[in-house]
Design an enzyme around this catalytic site. Structure first.
Site, PDB file in Angstrom:
ATOM      1  CG  HIS A 264      -1.715  -1.207   1.434  1.00  0.00           C
ATOM      2  ND1 HIS A 264      -2.970  -1.421   0.910  1.00  0.00           N
ATOM      3  CD2 HIS A 264      -1.391  -2.348   2.100  1.00  0.00           C
ATOM      4  CE1 HIS A 264      -3.390  -2.625   1.266  1.00  0.00           C
ATOM      5  NE2 HIS A 264      -2.453  -3.213   1.978  1.00  0.00           N
TER       6      HIS A 264
ATOM      7  CE  LYS B 118      11.684  19.753 -10.547  1.00  0.00           C
ATOM      8  NZ  LYS B 118      10.297  19.676 -10.960  1.00  0.00           N
TER       9      LYS B 118
ATOM     10  CD  GLU C 129       8.906  12.617 -14.967  1.00  0.00           C
ATOM     11  OE1 GLU C 129       7.987  13.368 -15.315  1.00  0.00           O
ATOM     12  OE2 GLU C 129       9.990  13.027 -14.527  1.00  0.00           O
TER      13      GLU C 129
END
Ligand code: ARG
Length: 456
Positions: free
Chosen positions: A156, A283, A290
């Site tokens: 989970h 960043k 992705e």
């Protein structure tokens, strides 16, 4: 410009209609396979004395020249000639004269195109299997370096039990192993030759289909000419196997993405597989992961696309089937690219052992150890679960973890708890002691890695 099939026609289609019907824009990717198929076909026609040796030699000479030009990227395809088959036939007759028109004896574009697709996929599936294998090796190497690196295991997406980081990586090895098996097994159905089925009913010429199969390296020929020209199951199967492969890659990609966040920091991706932001200088984005996750969409789409194209088409060949190609090419391109990128990404990623150590020492993922400890001492597991839950609650209230809880507080819940419980609670011990077959215990993981090595 007259069509190669123009005899029956009084009027030619307008160029925009031709353009809509043409497949040359994409089926030129089959140029090598189409030439290969023609070489085998004409060789067989010669062996069967359907064409004279002289004609066969001329045709083979022309095909060889076209092949050289194709390799050099010198062929100029035209939409007016519709598809790769008619383009090549036109080029051949331009090159060697009307004898080129004899190549199509006893053949139809219907068995020809199906042959090309089989030839094409046969080669690509070998590449896919090889790339999966390379990726598996990389996973294995990473896993070997991290057998004793303890990491939190999740259910989970909540901390569950401590694990060996190698165990986590190896889960993907086994998924890929099943993918590899599926692609390899599908080869049995790709390796069947449709050539010789003609348009759909066979041919009156005394052809030798087994000879063509032998020349092209196929183990079998289709038993039914109607099935031969209308079967696209082997492509659906390829797209389906690719979809499942992408499911695995996208799950792995998602973990890579999560692990690279500041919140997790379990790994750091190499600069070569990350990108920066045009506005936020700090960043480092896991773009490749992705993108692989995102590309899964088009691979599923290609599968759904072809299933839908085939649904309800009557036997045998229908022009609908021309729609089998772009999705297949796109899928081949996508999965080969994704596998290559993913391999590099995993090979070069840094595993942040310190952070993993920290993570695993600041959670309650050792709670099961406490419950198991009590159960081993005879307390029914359900009760042990309850006692442990209470101790966890006490810890949460005090802002500490189980290892920090003094023995007297433990004993307050159960007398069975002794000093040795602290050894059992150590995450390293929690992992080491899970030596059930296929478990995360170090010895089991080493055994698993040894077994895995036999498979690559
Ligand atoms: N371009 C066609 C395709 O890709 C080749 C077969 C055409 N056959 C025909 N009878 N129109 O499906």
């Amino acid at each position: 410009m007259t069509k190669l099939w123009g005899g029956r026609f009084q009027k030619s289609a307008e160029s925009w209609v031709d353009e809509f019907g043409a497949s040359i824009g994409f089926d030129q990717q089959l140029v090598m396979e189409d030439i290969e198929g023609s070489v085998a076909h004409v060789t067989m026609l010669g062996a069967q004395e359907i064409l004279s040796t002289e004609d066969v030699e001329k045709i083979l000479g022309g095909l060889a020249e076209l092949k050289t030009k194709a390799e050099a990227g010198e062929l100029e395809f035209s939409v007016a000639n519709e598809d790769i088959h008619l383009n090549l036939e036109k080029m051949l007759t331009d090159l060697i004269g009307p004898v080129g028109g004899k190549l199509h004896t006893g053949r139809s574009r219907n068995d020809q195109v199906a042959t090309d697709m089989h030839l094409f996929l046969k080669k690509r599936v070998v590449e896919v299997v090889n790339l999966i294998n390379v990726f598996q090796k990389t996973i294995l190497e990473k896993a070997e370096q991290h057998v004793e690196t303890i990491a939190p295991g999740y259910t989970h997406l909540q901390r569950a039990q401590p694990i060996s980081f190698a165990h986590h990586l190896m889960a993907y090895f086994w998924m890929l192993q099943r993918d590899k098996e599926r692609f390899s097994e599908s080869m049995k159905r790709i390796d069947i030759l449709p050539l010789g089925a003609g348009a759909m009913a066979g041919t009156t010429f005394p052809i030798d289909r087994l000879k063509s199969a032998e020349l092209l390296g196929f183990s079998k020929v289709y038993e039914n000419s109607m099935d031969a020209v209308s079967d696209r199951d082997f492509i659906v199967e390829f797209l389906s196997n690719s979809s499942l492969l992408m499911t695995h890659l996208s799950r792995f990609a998602e973990e890579i993405i999560i692990w690279s966040t500041d919140e997790f920091k379990f790994i750091e991706l190499d600069d070569a597989f990350s990108t920066g932001s045009s506005i936020m200088p700090q960043k480092k984005n896991p773009d490749m992961a992705e993108l692989i996750r995102g590309k899964t969409g088009r691979v599923y789409g290609n599968l759904m696309g072809l299933l839908t194209v085939l649904k309800g088409t009557p036997l045998t060949y229908n022009k609908d089937m021309q729609e089998d190609k772009e999705g297949m090419f796109d899928t081949v391109h996508t999965i080969l690219g994704s596998l290559k990128i993913f391999e590099g990404m995993v090979r070069t990623m840094k595993v942040n052992e310190e952070r993993l150590h920290q993570a695993v020492h600041s959670d309650f993922s050792n709670a099961t150890e406490l419950a198991d400890y009590l159960a081993t001492k005879g307390m029914p597991f359900r009760e042990a679960h309850e006692v442990t839950g209470k101790l966890v609650f006490t810890c949460i209230q005090r802002g500490i973890y189980l290892l920090d809880l003094p023995l007297e507080d433990m004993k307050a819940e159960s007398d069975l708890l002794e000093e040795d419980v602290y050894d059992v609670l150590r995450p390293e011990a929690a992992v080491r002691r899970r030596h059930s077959l296929g478990g995360t215990g170090f010895d089991q993981v080493r055994l698993q890695i040894e077994k895995a090595k036999q498979l690559i």
